[in-house]
Write a protein that holds these residues in place. Structure first.
Motif, PDB file in Angstrom:
ATOM      1  N   ALA A 307     -17.232  18.487  -3.674  1.00 18.80           N
ATOM      2  CA  ALA A 307     -17.246  19.710  -4.487  1.00 18.80           C
ATOM      3  C   ALA A 307     -18.624  20.007  -5.076  1.00 18.80           C
ATOM      4  CB  ALA A 307     -16.226  19.588  -5.622  1.00 18.80           C
ATOM      5  N   ILE A 308     -19.502  19.007  -5.095  1.00 20.80           N
ATOM      6  CA  ILE A 308     -20.830  19.202  -5.679  1.00 20.80           C
ATOM      7  C   ILE A 308     -21.784  19.679  -4.591  1.00 20.80           C
ATOM      8  CG2 ILE A 308     -22.736  18.138  -6.934  1.00 20.80           C
ATOM      9  CD1 ILE A 308     -20.758  16.059  -7.997  1.00 20.80           C
ATOM     10  N   PHE A 322     -23.131  23.255  -8.633  1.00 19.81           N
ATOM     11  CA  PHE A 322     -21.901  23.665  -7.970  1.00 19.81           C
ATOM     12  C   PHE A 322     -22.071  25.072  -7.399  1.00 19.81           C
ATOM     13  CE2 PHE A 322     -20.720  20.318 -10.787  1.00 19.81           C
ATOM     14  CZ  PHE A 322     -19.633  19.678 -10.206  1.00 19.81           C
ATOM     15  N   ILE A 326     -19.625  26.695 -13.757  1.00 18.99           N
ATOM     16  CA  ILE A 326     -19.025  25.427 -14.178  1.00 18.99           C
ATOM     17  C   ILE A 326     -18.454  25.461 -15.600  1.00 18.99           C
ATOM     18  CG2 ILE A 326     -20.232  23.870 -12.617  1.00 18.99           C
ATOM     19  CD1 ILE A 326     -21.474  24.543 -16.161  1.00 18.99           C
ATOM     20  N   LEU A 329     -15.012  23.901 -15.628  1.00 22.87           N
ATOM     21  CA  LEU A 329     -15.115  22.494 -15.279  1.00 22.87           C
ATOM     22  C   LEU A 329     -15.641  21.677 -16.457  1.00 22.87           C
ATOM     23  CD1 LEU A 329     -15.329  20.000 -13.450  1.00 22.87           C
ATOM     24  CD2 LEU A 329     -17.467  20.934 -12.554  1.00 22.87           C
ATOM     25  N   HIS A 370     -13.652  12.605 -11.091  1.00 20.55           N
ATOM     26  CA  HIS A 370     -12.778  12.700  -9.908  1.00 20.55           C
ATOM     27  C   HIS A 370     -11.434  13.358 -10.253  1.00 20.55           C
ATOM     28  CE1 HIS A 370     -11.154  11.649  -5.994  1.00 20.55           C
ATOM     29  NE2 HIS A 370     -10.085  11.150  -6.594  1.00 20.55           N
ATOM     30  N   VAL A 372     -10.970  15.650 -12.284  1.00 18.44           N
ATOM     31  CA  VAL A 372     -11.159  17.093 -12.500  1.00 18.44           C
ATOM     32  C   VAL A 372     -11.500  17.828 -11.222  1.00 18.44           C
ATOM     33  CG1 VAL A 372     -12.597  18.791 -13.697  1.00 18.44           C
ATOM     34  CG2 VAL A 372     -11.792  16.768 -14.928  1.00 18.44           C
ATOM     35  N   ILE A 373     -12.357  17.222 -10.371  1.00 21.70           N
ATOM     36  CA  ILE A 373     -12.811  17.972  -9.184  1.00 21.70           C
ATOM     37  C   ILE A 373     -12.384  17.350  -7.861  1.00 21.70           C
ATOM     38  CG2 ILE A 373     -14.838  18.833 -10.426  1.00 21.70           C
ATOM     39  CD1 ILE A 373     -16.579  16.939  -8.821  1.00 21.70           C
TER      40      ILE A 373
END
Length: 374
Positions: A307-308, A322, A326, A329, A370, A372-373
């Motif tokens: 995701a990054i 990202f 964000i 996030l 991890h 969260v994304i």
């Protein structure tokens, strides 16, 4: 009286800290991956630091710079030894912006010139000259917009050489690693070319290591990866682990003159006690080396998150870019996972934890990220 409302605030009241953790007024614990804008260098409430400040304030908190303060020389000796700049001079002040103000002023005294080269996305502070060399028109008031500054693309060697070749540039000011600009790293080759060009055209090279210095990059100063020595280095943030302090490391090509620079609070007894304690802990606990080791581990692990979009940085100065904004996030990290992080622009999360961050705390952060994304 109301507070002047210029800060958007999270609804969290932090009241206590220890190491890389902080607690709010409700007793909730958070993992601190931001250190209050890279200020907390040796960890919150380090016992040696607490003891040093308590002892000093109980003895003498402040007296003026019109008398001898041997603590200032102690700071200079320790800083020179740990940084590799023991042949430079030190001027102590109160903040990073003030450090840059004084560095630019000294450069202009030295060269007799007024034009400065800065770089796209640069941030150097909010006072008169410091904000003028900051690449953000929104915070430059008309009174500060005096036409002294040319902004160039970072890492564009040909543009930099062409500008300095005009022969009228007083100083180049550059961050060791851009912080507010999104953890943008100058290449070693660009820094080396910049040093040579400044020598060729009689231009002063100022390295702003306010955020990237004091061990954060895994070397004491981020520019040391390039093997160069600037004419001046500005420091603040981590120097006092939260106590307001700044400094300028000054080459011997600059000769001090009585009255040329001055400060009321700079280098006061209490600030020096804080700075000495910070340097003691950094040396005794190997925090520069720890930043290099734990930072390298984090950088490598973070590159494995699909995701990054991009991971940038050195040591414990890390930017996560990202593809999408964000804001949500970062909010989820804070309110769901209890992790403080920073931000740059709309798409970059900044990690600037205390330099004592352990491998287990790094793994704890990775686990929470991890969740969260993914």
């Amino acid at each position: 009286m109301k507070l002047f409302d210029v800060y958007p605030l999270f609804d969290i009241n932090i009241v206590r800290g220890k190491g890389c953790h902080v607690w709010d007024a409700k007793g909730e614990e958070y993992l601190d991956l931001y250190g209050g804008h890279a200020v907390i260098s040796i960890g919150h409430a380090h016992p040696h630091y607490v003891e040093a400040i308590a002892k000093q304030v109980a003895t003498l908190g402040f007296y003026s710079n019109s008398v001898i303060n041997k603590l200032q020389q102690d700071v200079a000796d320790r800083l020179g030894a740990i940084s590799g700049y023991d042949d430079y001079q030190l001027f102590l002040i109160n903040s990073g912006a003030e450090a840059n103000e004084n560095a630019l002023k000294l450069a202009s005294f030295h060269t007799g010139r007024t034009r400065v080269v800065s770089f796209a996305k640069a941030f150097h502070g909010r006072t008169s000259l410091a904000v003028e060399v900051t690449d953000n028109p929104k915070i430059i008031a008309p009174i500060n917009d005096n036409g002294h500054v040319t902004y160039l693309p970072l890492n564009d060697t040909e543009a930099m050489k062409a500008e300095l070749a005009k022969g009228d540039v007083c100083a180049v000011i550059i961050e060791g690693i851009q912080g507010v600009g999104g953890i943008q790293v100058p290449t070693d080759e660009f820094m080396q070319a910049l040093r040579r060009a400044c020598d060729d055209y009689g231009t002063v090279l100022i390295l702003d290591e306010i955020q990237s210095g004091y061990g954060r990059s895994g070397k004491f100063f981020a520019h040391q990866y390039a093997g160069i020595r600037p004419d001046m280095i500005t420091v603040a943030k981590g120097i006092g682990n939260g106590f307001p302090m700044g400094g300028v490391l000054i080459s011997t090509k600059f000769k001090p003159v009585y009255g040329q620079l001055g400060t009321t609070f700079g280098g006061n007894h209490l600030a020096c006690a804080a700075a000495i304690a910070v340097l003691d802990v950094m040396k005794e606990e190997g925090l520069v080396e720890n930043a290099a080791k734990v930072g390298a581990y984090l950088l490598e692990e973070l590159k494995g998150f699909p995701a990054i979009k991009e991971v940038r940085g050195r040591g414990l100065m890390i930017g996560l870019e990202f593809a999408e904004p964000i804001k949500e996030l970062r909010s989820r990290l804070l309110f769901e996972q209890k992790v403080f992080t920073g931000v740059s622009g709309t798409n970059v999360i900044r990690l600037l934890p205390p330099l004592c961050l352990s491998m287990s705390e790094a793994d704890d952060f990775l686990s929470r990220l991890h969740k969260v994304i993914g």
